[in-house]
Design a protein around this motif. Structure first.
Motif, mmCIF file in Angstrom:
data_model
loop_
_atom_site.group_PDB
_atom_site.id
_atom_site.type_symbol
_atom_site.label_atom_id
_atom_site.label_comp_id
_atom_site.label_asym_id
_atom_site.label_seq_id
_atom_site.Cartn_x
_atom_site.Cartn_y
_atom_site.Cartn_z
ATOM 1 N N ALA A 296 -18.730 24.906 -9.731
ATOM 2 C CA ALA A 296 -17.471 25.201 -10.429
ATOM 3 C C ALA A 296 -16.300 24.518 -9.725
ATOM 4 N N VAL A 297 -16.349 24.492 -8.406
ATOM 5 C CA VAL A 297 -15.281 23.814 -7.655
ATOM 6 C C VAL A 297 -15.278 22.319 -7.982
ATOM 7 N N ILE A 298 -16.467 21.760 -8.146
ATOM 8 C CA ILE A 298 -16.544 20.329 -8.472
ATOM 9 C C ILE A 298 -15.930 20.059 -9.848
ATOM 10 N N TRP A 299 -16.191 20.933 -10.819
ATOM 11 C CA TRP A 299 -15.578 20.730 -12.146
ATOM 12 C C TRP A 299 -14.067 20.638 -12.007
ATOM 13 N N VAL A 300 -13.506 21.578 -11.228
ATOM 14 C CA VAL A 300 -12.043 21.626 -11.091
ATOM 15 C C VAL A 300 -11.538 20.372 -10.380
ATOM 16 N N ALA A 301 -12.262 19.956 -9.343
ATOM 17 C CA ALA A 301 -11.838 18.776 -8.594
ATOM 18 C C ALA A 301 -11.883 17.534 -9.484
ATOM 19 N N VAL A 302 -12.922 17.430 -10.289
ATOM 20 C CA VAL A 302 -13.060 16.266 -11.159
ATOM 21 C C VAL A 302 -11.950 16.256 -12.208
ATOM 22 N N GLY A 303 -11.711 17.373 -12.841
ATOM 23 C CA GLY A 303 -10.705 17.433 -13.892
ATOM 24 C C GLY A 303 -9.299 17.320 -13.358
ATOM 25 N N GLY A 304 -9.058 17.888 -12.221
ATOM 26 C CA GLY A 304 -7.728 17.819 -11.627
ATOM 27 C C GLY A 304 -7.252 19.191 -11.231
ATOM 28 N N ARG A 305 -7.246 19.397 -9.919
ATOM 29 C CA ARG A 305 -6.833 20.668 -9.357
ATOM 30 C C ARG A 305 -5.339 20.903 -9.618
ATOM 31 N N GLY A 306 -4.986 22.132 -9.970
ATOM 32 C CA GLY A 306 -3.578 22.442 -10.186
ATOM 33 C C GLY A 306 -3.039 21.917 -11.494
ATOM 34 N N TRP A 333 -30.003 14.469 -11.040
ATOM 35 C CA TRP A 333 -28.744 15.161 -11.340
ATOM 36 C C TRP A 333 -27.955 15.555 -10.096
ATOM 37 N N LEU A 334 -28.633 16.172 -9.124
ATOM 38 C CA LEU A 334 -27.900 16.642 -7.949
ATOM 39 C C LEU A 334 -27.259 15.490 -7.187
ATOM 40 N N PHE A 335 -27.980 14.360 -7.155
ATOM 41 C CA PHE A 335 -27.388 13.187 -6.496
ATOM 42 C C PHE A 335 -26.169 12.706 -7.276
ATOM 43 N N GLY A 336 -26.317 12.713 -8.618
ATOM 44 C CA GLY A 336 -25.210 12.289 -9.465
ATOM 45 C C GLY A 336 -23.991 13.167 -9.250
ATOM 46 N N LEU A 337 -24.230 14.473 -9.190
ATOM 47 C CA LEU A 337 -23.127 15.412 -9.014
ATOM 48 C C LEU A 337 -22.456 15.195 -7.657
ATOM 49 N N GLY A 338 -23.292 15.029 -6.637
ATOM 50 C CA GLY A 338 -22.755 14.795 -5.291
ATOM 51 C C GLY A 338 -21.929 13.528 -5.246
ATOM 52 N N ALA A 339 -22.471 12.472 -5.842
ATOM 53 C CA ALA A 339 -21.769 11.190 -5.843
ATOM 54 C C ALA A 339 -20.443 11.318 -6.581
ATOM 55 N N LEU A 340 -20.473 12.033 -7.703
ATOM 56 C CA LEU A 340 -19.255 12.241 -8.492
ATOM 57 C C LEU A 340 -18.182 12.911 -7.636
ATOM 58 N N LEU A 343 -16.840 10.488 -5.031
ATOM 59 C CA LEU A 343 -15.997 9.456 -5.638
ATOM 60 C C LEU A 343 -14.634 10.023 -6.037
ATOM 61 N N VAL A 344 -14.656 11.190 -6.656
ATOM 62 C CA VAL A 344 -13.385 11.787 -7.086
ATOM 63 C C VAL A 344 -12.515 12.109 -5.876
ATOM 64 N N THR A 345 -13.137 12.687 -4.837
ATOM 65 C CA THR A 345 -12.369 13.046 -3.654
ATOM 66 C C THR A 345 -11.736 11.805 -3.028
ATOM 67 N N LEU A 346 -12.499 10.700 -3.005
ATOM 68 C CA LEU A 346 -11.993 9.485 -2.357
ATOM 69 C C LEU A 346 -10.980 8.758 -3.224
ATOM 70 N N PHE A 347 -11.287 8.595 -4.521
ATOM 71 C CA PHE A 347 -10.475 7.690 -5.336
ATOM 72 C C PHE A 347 -9.538 8.399 -6.310
ATOM 73 N N LEU A 348 -9.846 9.627 -6.657
ATOM 74 C CA LEU A 348 -8.971 10.350 -7.591
ATOM 75 C C LEU A 348 -8.684 11.744 -7.027
ATOM 76 N N PRO A 349 -7.985 11.813 -5.881
ATOM 77 C CA PRO A 349 -7.823 13.132 -5.256
ATOM 78 C C PRO A 349 -7.123 14.149 -6.154
ATOM 79 N N LYS A 350 -6.394 13.669 -7.150
ATOM 80 C CA LYS A 350 -5.743 14.623 -8.062
ATOM 81 C C LYS A 350 -6.593 14.883 -9.295
ATOM 82 N N GLY A 351 -7.792 14.320 -9.336
ATOM 83 C CA GLY A 351 -8.644 14.500 -10.495
ATOM 84 C C GLY A 351 -8.189 13.636 -11.648
ATOM 85 N N VAL A 352 -8.943 13.670 -12.732
ATOM 86 C CA VAL A 352 -8.647 12.790 -13.861
ATOM 87 C C VAL A 352 -7.309 13.150 -14.511
ATOM 88 N N VAL A 353 -7.143 14.402 -14.869
ATOM 89 C CA VAL A 353 -5.913 14.800 -15.558
ATOM 90 C C VAL A 353 -4.704 14.712 -14.618
#
Ligand SMILES: Nc1ncnc2c1ncn2[C@@H]1O[C@H](COP(=O)(O)OP(=O)(O)OP(=O)(O)O)[C@@H](O)[C@H]1O
Ligand SMILES: [Mg+2]
Lengths: 378, 252
Positions: A296-306, A333-340, A343-353
């Motif tokens: 669930a934390v990963i979903w939020v990080a990917v979409g954009g925290r805050g 899948w688990l590798f994909g999720l981990g990689a995601l 990647l988001v943490t490194l390149f999109l720290p604010k998430g997509v949105v």
């Protein structure tokens, strides 16, 4: 009046999000019920329930974003609140089975008959009533969050330590719910539901009804969270996130502010769990697995925290990907999720949105938010 | 606990305060008295215990022994940060600390006097703050044109002023200001000295600073701390002429 005040407080992405939800609430039922199965536009019932499941995850993500994105509380135990809400709903659904169980006992669910229990445990009293069960959906996670948060925030447990004890909390519940003598169905959990509010739970119309209920709950959950973060309360919450001791020395009782957000968030997660259970047809202790909360934390990080909207979208998109992946390449899948996540943490720290609104905000406003990890709090 | 009658005059009263961290005595039998509306400068070498003194007064650190009284009657050692702030003690940190992701205006709104409870903020009672008060503070700290900017985008000096502005908005009886001019240009430093002297009178102000020109500009009584205790106290000329002060702090 409340509605108009809320609308006035919504930014563009909030309005688009609510409009999209309204569209889904109309379009999906029509495409399922009114469009013939032979048509390419027909949405099969199993897809309706799958979408409903994603949207209940989205509500969990919004709840998590309220505490993590706006108050800096990285809860790695929100799956527990979700599961508790789910169990409360599951208990209602079990009591609805009545004498139709395998053993035909009018009050005791099958697993209790199997365990040779003679009477209903106290914890199950009242769950034949829908209003009571719905109250428990909110109260059980809410009370747990209240007690847990009261101790944790009062002793000023923050950061990694707080995250670790939230993991411990959900893990402890996992172990507890596994036990048969807890009276919640042990490792099999609760399943074989028959009907909800008198409607056959397998029926196409019931499924559509549950889907619409989930859309409405997500919209309401979003509206509540948005209203909270836009209020004076939300400003304090963000202040606590950014400089906790500054807020304390200004005279704010930081622990109370955190406790309110944490408890409201847990209640919201409980509602999400309650909507999830009838749509997937089962609730078992694995819902308490620490990994679920981390996902669930990963979903939020990917979409954009805050951003709230980002959290919801993150949950939907990542779960789409998960469904596709586990069908096509299950072992990856688990590798994909981990990689995601990396990647988001490194390149999109604010998430997509978060990144998108920083871009559009940067053009409107001369001054871009220069701070890392400080999502635009519009 | 009750204060002796002769102490009721003092706004802040520290007596025999000691505190150790892992055996290291950061404050050693420190005594300090600040009167209502008084301005006081505190100087002293690094590690003298200046910031620790403020930590004790604001409830961040508990003293091992000694009395800390506010308003002649309130025992500060029993209260937490929020209660102490509510009593009327404001604090500026050594490292400027503002709410970076919020606007200048919101920073000041958060600081403005008013109900602080979660319920009050959630149900909008806190919103009834006076716009005039906010404008007044913005004017005083010279940030009126920057009210809509994010605090993160301010210069270092402006952040210091914003934090001082937040103290003013709080309207405390006592302001503890830790190194307000660190990193400021000479012009900004002079401006800050003017600002603080204007504030004193209505509020008691305790200023910790290493910049001696600035301390001189404040024109107030000076206390020099060393190894957690008072080395000298009095007018600036007397303190800066003190042999021990020159030896441990000012240098030849
Ligand atoms: N929480 C703490 N834990 C351990 N040691 C501390 C703590 N707070 C302060 N100290 C120590 O106490 C001593 C006094 O520190 P303090 O910050 O009060 O000095 P200061 O006079 O403000 O110095 P400076 O001018 O450098 O700001 C220092 O040696 C510091 O390392
Ligand atoms: Mg210091």
């Amino acid at each position: 009046m409340i509605a108009s005040r809320l609308l006035a407080g919504l930014d563009l992405k909030g309005r688009v999000f609510l409009a999209a939800l309204a569209g889904l609430a109309v379009l999906v039922p029509v495409l399922n019920l009114a469009v013939p199965e032979t048509s390419a536009l027909h949405v099969p019932t199993y897809v309706v329930s799958l979408l409903g499941k994603y949207l209940s995850y989205a509500l969990l993500a919004v709840a998590l974003d309220l505490v993590w994105g706006y108050c800096g509380i990285l809860s790695l135990g929100h799956g527990a609140f979700f599961a508790l809400g789910g169990y409360a709903m599951g208990m209602y659904l079990m009591r609805q089975i009545g004498p139709r169980g395998v053993y035909g006992n009018p009050t005791l669910p099958d697993f209790m008959v199997f365990l040779n229990w003679k009477e209903l445990p106290l914890t199950w009293y009242g769950f034949q009533s829908f209003p009571y069960a719905m109250l428990m959906v909110v109260l059980a996670p809410g009370l747990l969050a209240l007690v847990f948060g009261w101790f944790a925030f009062r002793s000023r447990v923050t950061g990694v330590y707080l995250s670790i004890i939230t993991q411990a909390m959900t893990y402890a519940l996992l172990l507890a719910f596994f036990r048969n003598d807890m009276g919640f169905g042990g490792n099999n959990g609760l399943t074989d539901f028959k009907d909800i509010l008198g409607f056959n739970i397998q029926a196409q119309t019931t499924r559509v009804g549950l889907f619409v209920a989930t859309v409405v709950a997500l919209a309401l959950g979003y509206a509540v969270a948005r209203a909270m973060v836009n209020s004076a309360y939300g400003k304090v919450l963000i202040a606590v996130r950014d400089a906790e001791s500054r807020a304390r020395f200004l005279g704010y009782r930081v622990e109370r502010y955190k406790l309110v957000a944490f408890t409201v968030s847990a209640c919201m997660a409980g509602v999400a769990g309650a909507l999830y259970v009838p749509q997937v047809g089962i609730i078992n202790p694995s819902e308490f697995a620490p990994a679920n909360s981390i996902e669930a934390v990963i979903w939020v990080a990917v979409g954009g925290r805050g951003t709230l909207v980002g959290a919801a979208l993150g949950a939907i998109v990542v779960n789409f990907a998960k469904t596709w992946f586990t069908g096509a390449l299950p072992e990856l899948w688990l590798f994909g999720l981990g990689a995601l996540f990396v990647l988001v943490t490194l390149f999109l720290p604010k998430g997509v949105v978060g990144t998108l609104s920083a871009w559009s905000g940067g053009r409107r406003q001369a001054a871009p938010a220069g701070v890392a990890a400080a999502p635009a709090a519009e | 606990m009750n204060a002796q009658p002769e102490l009721t005059q003092a706004l802040l009263y520290l007596d025999g305060v000691s505190v150790s961290f892992d055996g290291f005595r950061a404050l050693n039998n420190l005594s300090l008295v600040i009167g209502p509306g008084e301005m006081r400068a505190i100087i002293g070498p690094n590690g003298a215990g200046k910031t620790t003194m403020m930590d004790i007064v604001t409830g961040k650190t508990r003293p091992d022994e000694g009395d800390v009284l506010f308003d002649g009657r309130v025992d500060l050692t029993r209260l937490d940060e929020a209660s102490i702030a509510e009593l009327g003690i404001g604090r500026k940190f050594q490292k400027p600390t503002v709410f970076e992701s919020q606007t200048v205006e919101d920073n000041l709104l958060l600081a403005l006097k008013g109900p602080r409870s979660a319920a009050a903020s959630l149900f909008g009672w806190r919103n009834r703050v006076k716009a005039s008060e906010l404008d007044g503070v913005l004017e005083t700290v010279g940030l009126a044109e920057h009210r809509a900017r994010l605090a993160a985008d301010l210069s270092h000096g402006q952040k210091q002023w914003l934090e001082i502005g937040m103290l003013l908005a709080q309207d405390p009886k006592l302001l503890l200001v830790d190194e307000p001019v660190a990193g400021m240009t000479d012009a900004e430093t002079e401006e800050t000295a003017r600002l603080l002297t204007r504030i004193a009178g209505n509020h008691a102000v305790v200023v910790v600073e290493h910049d001696m020109a600035f301390v001189r500009a404040l024109g107030c009584k000076v206390t020099c701390l060393h190894e957690g205790t008072v080395l000298a106290e009095g007018p600036i000329d007397a303190v800066s002429a003190n042999e021990r002060v020159i030896e441990v702090y000012l240098g030849r």
